[in-house]
Design a protein around this motif. Structure first.
Motif, PDB file in Angstrom:
ATOM      1  N   ALA A  71     -36.586  15.953   9.502  1.00 43.97           N
ATOM      2  CA  ALA A  71     -35.349  15.514   8.851  1.00 43.97           C
ATOM      3  C   ALA A  71     -34.368  14.970   9.892  1.00 43.97           C
ATOM      4  CB  ALA A  71     -34.730  16.671   8.081  1.00 43.97           C
ATOM      5  N   ARG A  72     -33.856  13.778   9.655  1.00 43.91           N
ATOM      6  CA  ARG A  72     -32.922  13.148  10.599  1.00 43.91           C
ATOM      7  C   ARG A  72     -31.486  13.216  10.117  1.00 43.91           C
ATOM      8  NH1 ARG A  72     -37.164   9.747   9.998  1.00 43.91           N
ATOM      9  NH2 ARG A  72     -35.945   8.414   8.606  1.00 43.91           N
ATOM     10  N   GLY A  73     -31.267  13.454   8.842  1.00 43.55           N
ATOM     11  CA  GLY A  73     -29.896  13.494   8.361  1.00 43.55           C
ATOM     12  C   GLY A  73     -29.828  13.845   6.888  1.00 43.55           C
ATOM     13  N   ALA A  74     -28.625  14.120   6.447  1.00 44.20           N
ATOM     14  CA  ALA A  74     -28.380  14.443   5.039  1.00 44.20           C
ATOM     15  C   ALA A  74     -27.021  13.879   4.659  1.00 44.20           C
ATOM     16  CB  ALA A  74     -28.427  15.957   4.814  1.00 44.20           C
ATOM     17  N   SER A  75     -26.767  13.857   3.362  1.00 49.78           N
ATOM     18  CA  SER A  75     -25.486  13.330   2.877  1.00 49.78           C
ATOM     19  C   SER A  75     -25.007  14.161   1.701  1.00 49.78           C
ATOM     20  CB  SER A  75     -25.628  11.858   2.459  1.00 49.78           C
ATOM     21  OG  SER A  75     -26.513  11.731   1.348  1.00 49.78           O
ATOM     22  N   VAL A  76     -23.691  14.252   1.579  1.00 52.34           N
ATOM     23  CA  VAL A  76     -23.037  14.936   0.468  1.00 52.34           C
ATOM     24  C   VAL A  76     -22.041  13.971  -0.145  1.00 52.34           C
ATOM     25  CG1 VAL A  76     -21.565  16.857  -0.219  1.00 52.34           C
ATOM     26  CG2 VAL A  76     -23.311  17.217   1.529  1.00 52.34           C
ATOM     27  N   GLU A  77     -22.187  13.714  -1.435  1.00 49.40           N
ATOM     28  CA  GLU A  77     -21.263  12.837  -2.162  1.00 49.40           C
ATOM     29  C   GLU A  77     -20.676  13.604  -3.334  1.00 49.40           C
ATOM     30  OE1 GLU A  77     -22.979   8.630  -2.611  1.00 49.40           O
ATOM     31  OE2 GLU A  77     -24.752   9.868  -2.217  1.00 49.40           O
ATOM     32  N   VAL A  78     -19.371  13.511  -3.486  1.00 47.84           N
ATOM     33  CA  VAL A  78     -18.666  14.164  -4.584  1.00 47.84           C
ATOM     34  C   VAL A  78     -17.718  13.149  -5.196  1.00 47.84           C
ATOM     35  CG1 VAL A  78     -17.172  16.075  -5.259  1.00 47.84           C
ATOM     36  CG2 VAL A  78     -18.806  16.393  -3.391  1.00 47.84           C
ATOM     37  N   TRP A  79     -17.789  12.985  -6.508  1.00 48.11           N
ATOM     38  CA  TRP A  79     -16.884  12.055  -7.179  1.00 48.11           C
ATOM     39  C   TRP A  79     -16.684  12.492  -8.620  1.00 48.11           C
ATOM     40  CZ3 TRP A  79     -22.001  11.299  -6.556  1.00 48.11           C
ATOM     41  CH2 TRP A  79     -22.757  10.839  -7.640  1.00 48.11           C
ATOM     42  N   ARG A  80     -15.696  11.901  -9.234  1.00 47.24           N
ATOM     43  CA  ARG A  80     -15.386  12.192 -10.634  1.00 47.24           C
ATOM     44  C   ARG A  80     -15.776  11.007 -11.496  1.00 47.24           C
ATOM     45  NH1 ARG A  80      -9.440  13.606 -13.393  1.00 47.24           N
ATOM     46  NH2 ARG A  80     -10.222  13.797 -15.529  1.00 47.24           N
ATOM     47  N   ALA A  81     -16.453  11.327 -12.633  1.00 49.88           N
ATOM     48  CA  ALA A  81     -16.821  10.302 -13.609  1.00 49.88           C
ATOM     49  C   ALA A  81     -16.365  10.772 -14.981  1.00 49.88           C
ATOM     50  CB  ALA A  81     -18.321  10.057 -13.593  1.00 49.88           C
ATOM     51  N   GLY A  82     -15.214  10.317 -15.413  1.00 48.10           N
ATOM     52  CA  GLY A  82     -14.684  10.743 -16.703  1.00 48.10           C
ATOM     53  C   GLY A  82     -14.329  12.217 -16.689  1.00 48.10           C
ATOM     54  N   ALA A  83     -14.961  12.946 -17.587  1.00 51.24           N
ATOM     55  CA  ALA A  83     -14.695  14.385 -17.701  1.00 51.24           C
ATOM     56  C   ALA A  83     -15.717  15.219 -16.948  1.00 51.24           C
ATOM     57  CB  ALA A  83     -14.677  14.794 -19.176  1.00 51.24           C
ATOM     58  N   ARG A  84     -16.429  14.624 -15.974  1.00 44.24           N
ATOM     59  CA  ARG A  84     -17.445  15.341 -15.228  1.00 44.24           C
ATOM     60  C   ARG A  84     -17.184  15.204 -13.732  1.00 44.24           C
ATOM     61  NH1 ARG A  84     -20.129  18.646 -18.448  1.00 44.24           N
ATOM     62  NH2 ARG A  84     -22.086  18.492 -17.283  1.00 44.24           N
ATOM     63  N   LEU A  85     -17.484  16.270 -13.011  1.00 46.66           N
ATOM     64  CA  LEU A  85     -17.465  16.259 -11.553  1.00 46.66           C
ATOM     65  C   LEU A  85     -18.917  16.199 -11.085  1.00 46.66           C
ATOM     66  CD1 LEU A  85     -15.932  16.609  -8.844  1.00 46.66           C
ATOM     67  CD2 LEU A  85     -16.250  19.072  -9.118  1.00 46.66           C
ATOM     68  N   LEU A  86     -19.255  15.165 -10.326  1.00 45.35           N
ATOM     69  CA  LEU A  86     -20.638  14.948  -9.916  1.00 45.35           C
ATOM     70  C   LEU A  86     -20.790  15.213  -8.425  1.00 45.35           C
ATOM     71  CD1 LEU A  86     -20.092  12.732 -12.386  1.00 45.35           C
ATOM     72  CD2 LEU A  86     -22.479  12.268 -11.922  1.00 45.35           C
ATOM     73  N   ILE A  87     -21.907  15.825  -8.090  1.00 41.39           N
ATOM     74  CA  ILE A  87     -22.229  16.172  -6.704  1.00 41.39           C
ATOM     75  C   ILE A  87     -23.660  15.714  -6.435  1.00 41.39           C
ATOM     76  CG2 ILE A  87     -22.506  18.063  -5.054  1.00 41.39           C
ATOM     77  CD1 ILE A  87     -20.641  19.708  -6.916  1.00 41.39           C
ATOM     78  N   ARG A  88     -23.855  15.034  -5.309  1.00 43.75           N
ATOM     79  CA  ARG A  88     -25.205  14.628  -4.919  1.00 43.75           C
ATOM     80  C   ARG A  88     -25.417  15.007  -3.451  1.00 43.75           C
ATOM     81  NH1 ARG A  88     -25.316   9.059  -5.559  1.00 43.75           N
ATOM     82  NH2 ARG A  88     -25.945   9.267  -7.734  1.00 43.75           N
TER      83      ARG A  88
END
Length: 393
Positions: free
Chosen positions: A322-339
């Motif tokens: 594994a060389r790296g990872a990423s964390v993305e957090v954003w809001r889409a309407g009435a949902r909080l999304l995490i990737r």
């Protein structure tokens, strides 16, 4: 001298087979048992409605009606079990009526019981079953002796009508009933998760900081005894105790950070997740795109916990490639999304009971969240989590 001759394959008799399949025989058995059970149910429904209706002007009429509807519920349970065994109909069990203690007293329980839609629909089911039971019994019995060539088709037609009646009258009231059942299951998950967290905190305190502080106290006691006789040895023991104090403080900080870190309360998800990412064994890019308003504290805490657990999984299971990872957090309407993504070895599976990802999925499901895992072997892992957005305060 006796000689035997082999019988050619095309002259062999066909194998013995049942005239009808197992499903057809189950349907016929269901149709034949309709009449006796329909008679019992019809008599019970008529007597219950007549007696409780006549006694409704007295003090015992309403409680008797509540008991009668409760027994109707139990008869409906038997009918659902019979349909499940013979017709293959899968109908969820209705939510039970809470007892007097949980309902707030006898009279609230009584009112809930007499307006129970499940009980009344079961009574209606028992009333209309008698003429239908006579019809199905007559057709099935006659078909066994006279109409047997077309009996499978007749049995399937009548059984389908029975399936429709069971689903329509003996199933939970509506989506609200099913939602209540889901919430009861989610409540159990929340209680189990809270108990597990408390046990983990207790274990970490007992095995970590508490044991270190006990050793520290014993070391300081020995240093005190040696202070006059062996000042240099006492100084060395005090120096060692100082190091133990630093380690104990670090363990307490880590424990507090695992419960609810101060940086999350003070500065929000962006700073808290950056702090978590800095402790991962692979480089992590963090991108938090949220409006000025922060989500509710409970949602924010669950989001932090999810990312923390997923990054721990990256450290443990991503592999040396594994060389790296990423964390993305954003809001889409009435949902909080995490990737959370990594380019490790993949192969993660959230379906196995007892796994960390399965536990995360249960915890998210308890608050109407969703966890989706995409982890092909050798390619990497991408985990997407959704949480409901609730404004703070």
């Amino acid at each position: 001298m006796t000689t035997s001759h082999a019988i050619p394959d095309n002259d062999r008799p066909p194998p013995v087979r049942a005239a009808f399949g197992a499903v057809t025989w189950k349907e016929i058995a269901y149709l034949l048992t309709n009449l006796p059970l329909a008679i019992v149910g019809f008599v019970y429904a008529v007597v219950m409605v007549s007696v409780t209706g006549g006694l409704s002007v007295t003090a015992i009429g309403i409680p008797l009606l509540a008991c009668g509807l409760y027994l109707s519920r139990q008869m409906g349970r038997l009918d659902r079990a019979r349909a499940r065994a013979l017709l293959g109909v899968r109908v969820d069990e209705p939510t039970p009526i809470p007892g007097p203690k949980r309902s707030g007293g006898f009279f609230p329980w009584l009112w809930t019981s007499i307006k129970d839609p499940v009980g009344w629909r079961t009574v209606l089911y028992q009333l209309i079953r008698l003429p239908w039971g006579v019809l199905t019994f007559t057709v099935a019995l006659t078909g066994l002796f006279v109409l047997w060539p077309v009996l499978p088709y007749l049995a399937r037609l009548l059984a389908n009508a029975d399936r429709a009646m069971v689903r329509g009258l003996l199933s939970p009231s509506d989506d609200l009933e099913r939602r209540i059942a889901e919430l009861e299951s989610d409540r159990g998950v929340v209680v189990d998760t809270a108990a597990a967290d408390l046990r983990r905190i207790e274990r970490d305190l007992h095995d970590g900081a508490q044991a270190r502080l006990v050793a520290l106290a014993m070391g300081l006691g020995l240093a005190k005894e040696k202070l006059l006789e062996d000042p240099e040895g006492a100084a060395a023991m005090v120096d060692e105790a100082h190091g133990e104090v630093k380690l104990a403080l670090q363990e307490l900080r880590d424990l507090a950070r695992g419960i609810h870190p101060a940086v999350l309360t003070d500065r929000g998800l962006d700073a808290a997740l950056s702090s978590v990412a800095s402790r991962c064994v692979v480089p992590v890019k963090v991108a938090v795109d949220l409006p000025q308003a922060r989500p509710a504290e409970a949602i924010e805490g669950i989001a932090y916990f999810v990312v923390s657990e997923l990054l721990q999984n990256v450290s443990k299971h991503a592999g040396p490639g594994a060389r790296g990872a990423s964390v993305e957090v954003w809001r889409a309407g009435a949902r909080l999304l995490i990737r959370v993504s990594d380019d490790g070895r993949g192969g993660a599976d959230a379906s196995g009971g007892g796994s960390g990802l399965a536990g995360l999925a249960e915890r998210l499901g308890a608050v109407d969240g969703v966890l989706v895992v995409d982890s092909p072997a050798g390619v990497g892992t991408t985990v997407t989590a959704e949480l409901p957005w609730r404004d703070r305060g």
